[in-house]
Design a protein around this motif. Structure first.
Motif, PDB file in Angstrom:
ATOM      1  N   PHE A  99     -25.742  28.391 -25.556  1.00 31.96           N
ATOM      2  CA  PHE A  99     -26.687  28.111 -26.635  1.00 31.96           C
ATOM      3  C   PHE A  99     -26.547  29.069 -27.587  1.00 31.96           C
ATOM      4  O   PHE A  99     -26.289  30.283 -27.489  1.00 31.96           O
ATOM      5  CB  PHE A  99     -28.066  28.113 -25.763  1.00 31.96           C
ATOM      6  CG  PHE A  99     -28.136  27.521 -24.480  1.00 31.96           C
ATOM      7  CD1 PHE A  99     -28.546  26.109 -24.476  1.00 31.96           C
ATOM      8  CD2 PHE A  99     -27.904  27.973 -23.242  1.00 31.96           C
ATOM      9  CE1 PHE A  99     -28.640  25.346 -23.461  1.00 31.96           C
ATOM     10  CE2 PHE A  99     -27.879  27.300 -22.047  1.00 31.96           C
ATOM     11  CZ  PHE A  99     -28.406  25.789 -22.107  1.00 31.96           C
ATOM     12  N   ALA A 100     -26.800  28.416 -28.723  1.00 33.30           N
ATOM     13  CA  ALA A 100     -26.932  29.246 -30.099  1.00 33.30           C
ATOM     14  C   ALA A 100     -28.227  28.877 -30.632  1.00 33.30           C
ATOM     15  O   ALA A 100     -28.523  27.859 -30.538  1.00 33.30           O
ATOM     16  CB  ALA A 100     -25.707  29.061 -30.894  1.00 33.30           C
ATOM     17  N   VAL A 101     -28.819  29.883 -31.235  1.00 31.09           N
ATOM     18  CA  VAL A 101     -30.188  29.710 -31.625  1.00 31.09           C
ATOM     19  C   VAL A 101     -29.979  30.027 -33.352  1.00 31.09           C
ATOM     20  O   VAL A 101     -29.848  31.074 -33.786  1.00 31.09           O
ATOM     21  CB  VAL A 101     -31.255  30.393 -31.142  1.00 31.09           C
ATOM     22  CG1 VAL A 101     -32.599  29.839 -31.576  1.00 31.09           C
ATOM     23  CG2 VAL A 101     -31.126  30.029 -29.747  1.00 31.09           C
ATOM     24  N   LEU A 102     -30.125  28.986 -34.311  1.00 26.55           N
ATOM     25  CA  LEU A 102     -30.423  29.310 -35.738  1.00 26.55           C
ATOM     26  C   LEU A 102     -31.984  29.408 -36.016  1.00 26.55           C
ATOM     27  O   LEU A 102     -32.692  29.178 -35.131  1.00 26.55           O
ATOM     28  CB  LEU A 102     -29.865  28.074 -36.517  1.00 26.55           C
ATOM     29  CG  LEU A 102     -28.334  28.015 -36.256  1.00 26.55           C
ATOM     30  CD1 LEU A 102     -27.777  26.807 -37.060  1.00 26.55           C
ATOM     31  CD2 LEU A 102     -27.759  29.152 -37.547  1.00 26.55           C
ATOM     32  N   PRO A 103     -32.227  29.638 -37.202  1.00 22.85           N
ATOM     33  CA  PRO A 103     -33.631  29.690 -37.500  1.00 22.85           C
ATOM     34  C   PRO A 103     -34.409  28.257 -37.381  1.00 22.85           C
ATOM     35  O   PRO A 103     -33.548  27.252 -37.324  1.00 22.85           O
ATOM     36  CB  PRO A 103     -33.618  29.985 -39.106  1.00 22.85           C
ATOM     37  CG  PRO A 103     -32.445  30.917 -39.193  1.00 22.85           C
ATOM     38  CD  PRO A 103     -31.459  30.132 -38.183  1.00 22.85           C
ATOM     39  N   ILE A 122     -26.604  33.036 -24.122  1.00 24.17           N
ATOM     40  CA  ILE A 122     -27.497  32.345 -25.108  1.00 24.17           C
ATOM     41  C   ILE A 122     -27.250  33.418 -26.332  1.00 24.17           C
ATOM     42  O   ILE A 122     -27.489  34.681 -25.998  1.00 24.17           O
ATOM     43  CB  ILE A 122     -29.078  32.611 -24.640  1.00 24.17           C
ATOM     44  CG1 ILE A 122     -29.246  31.485 -23.471  1.00 24.17           C
ATOM     45  CG2 ILE A 122     -29.920  32.181 -25.710  1.00 24.17           C
ATOM     46  CD1 ILE A 122     -30.618  31.873 -22.462  1.00 24.17           C
ATOM     47  N   VAL A 123     -27.127  32.956 -27.388  1.00 19.34           N
ATOM     48  CA  VAL A 123     -26.883  33.874 -28.481  1.00 19.34           C
ATOM     49  C   VAL A 123     -28.023  33.368 -29.692  1.00 19.34           C
ATOM     50  O   VAL A 123     -28.005  32.249 -29.908  1.00 19.34           O
ATOM     51  CB  VAL A 123     -25.397  33.651 -29.179  1.00 19.34           C
ATOM     52  CG1 VAL A 123     -25.210  34.398 -30.416  1.00 19.34           C
ATOM     53  CG2 VAL A 123     -24.364  33.922 -28.201  1.00 19.34           C
ATOM     54  N   LEU A 124     -28.615  34.396 -30.196  1.00 20.62           N
ATOM     55  CA  LEU A 124     -29.459  34.319 -31.432  1.00 20.62           C
ATOM     56  C   LEU A 124     -28.633  34.634 -32.657  1.00 20.62           C
ATOM     57  O   LEU A 124     -28.095  36.062 -32.651  1.00 20.62           O
ATOM     58  CB  LEU A 124     -30.649  35.411 -31.234  1.00 20.62           C
ATOM     59  CG  LEU A 124     -31.698  35.199 -30.087  1.00 20.62           C
ATOM     60  CD1 LEU A 124     -32.824  35.886 -30.270  1.00 20.62           C
ATOM     61  CD2 LEU A 124     -32.530  33.729 -30.448  1.00 20.62           C
ATOM     62  N   ILE A 125     -28.683  34.064 -33.587  1.00 14.62           N
ATOM     63  CA  ILE A 125     -28.119  34.117 -34.679  1.00 14.62           C
ATOM     64  C   ILE A 125     -29.011  34.640 -35.803  1.00 14.62           C
ATOM     65  O   ILE A 125     -29.835  34.050 -36.440  1.00 14.62           O
ATOM     66  CB  ILE A 125     -27.419  32.938 -35.255  1.00 14.62           C
ATOM     67  CG1 ILE A 125     -26.381  32.044 -34.376  1.00 14.62           C
ATOM     68  CG2 ILE A 125     -26.685  33.122 -36.778  1.00 14.62           C
ATOM     69  CD1 ILE A 125     -26.068  30.997 -34.598  1.00 14.62           C
TER      70      ILE A 125
END
Length: 194
Positions: free
Chosen positions: A104-108, A133-136
């Motif tokens: 999972f990646a999380v953009l704004p 899980i990666v917060l960008i």
């Protein structure tokens, strides 16, 4: 772990006030297409979601959108994706996104993005899945979120090791590499318990 075959990206159904976030969504989509990574996302053609999906499509990549029927009209379901799955509910949508993704990646994004992020983090904490899980944190968007997590830990409502449930990157170019460096998941996804 190796580079993911399928990456679920949570992001806004609005474009937001910062034009650089739009560029970030498009750049991530380009990188996914270049690396043969299938996009799993919320199925809309508007906002950052739409920009991301359009970039993957433009690069010749595969896109699977998952959208609840009641949002299909509101978010204008993206009919140009490889596959658009219209489901009964938000819960089915989130469950299917977890099922189909390697990471999972999380953009704004807004409340929906926060909801998806917290639920995915909680499911990982409960060992219902063990996917990266990666917060960008592009342009420091997630700094307040990170402070909240630190506050929750400091107040004793989460263990310090919960901070390790996710990674944080500042650059779009680092997302795939950070995921690839994560250990292979050791916990099978407990689909029936999600």
């Amino acid at each position: 772990m190796t580079a993911p075959r399928s990456l679920c990206v949570y992001c806004g159904s609005s474009v937001g006030a910062n034009a650089r976030h739009r560029e970030a969504a498009q750049r991530l989509g380009q990188l996914m297409a270049e690396n043969g990574i299938r996009l799993i996302y919320g199925g809309g053609r508007v906002g950052l979601m739409g920009l991301l999906a359009d970039a993957v499509i433009a690069g010749g990549g595969e896109v699977v959108g998952i959208i609840p029927e009641f949002l299909d009209t509101r978010e204008v379901g993206h009919r140009d994706v490889t596959e658009l799955r219209v489901v009964d509910s938000m819960h089915v949508r989130k469950n299917m996104m977890v099922e189909l993704s390697d990471a999972f990646a999380v953009l704004p994004g807004g409340f929906g993005t926060l909801d998806e992020t917290f639920e995915t983090l909680t499911w990982r904490q409960l060992r219902l899945h063990d996917k990266p899980i990666v917060l960008i944190n592009f342009d420091d968007y997630w700094d307040p979120f990170l402070r909240l997590i630190d506050h929750v830990v400091a107040e004793g409502f989460a263990r310090p090791e919960c901070r390790a449930l996710f990674s944080v990157v500042d650059r779009i170019e680092d997302v795939i590499a950070v995921i690839a460096r994560q250990p292979q998941p050791t916990v099978p996804t407990e689909q029936k318990r999600l």
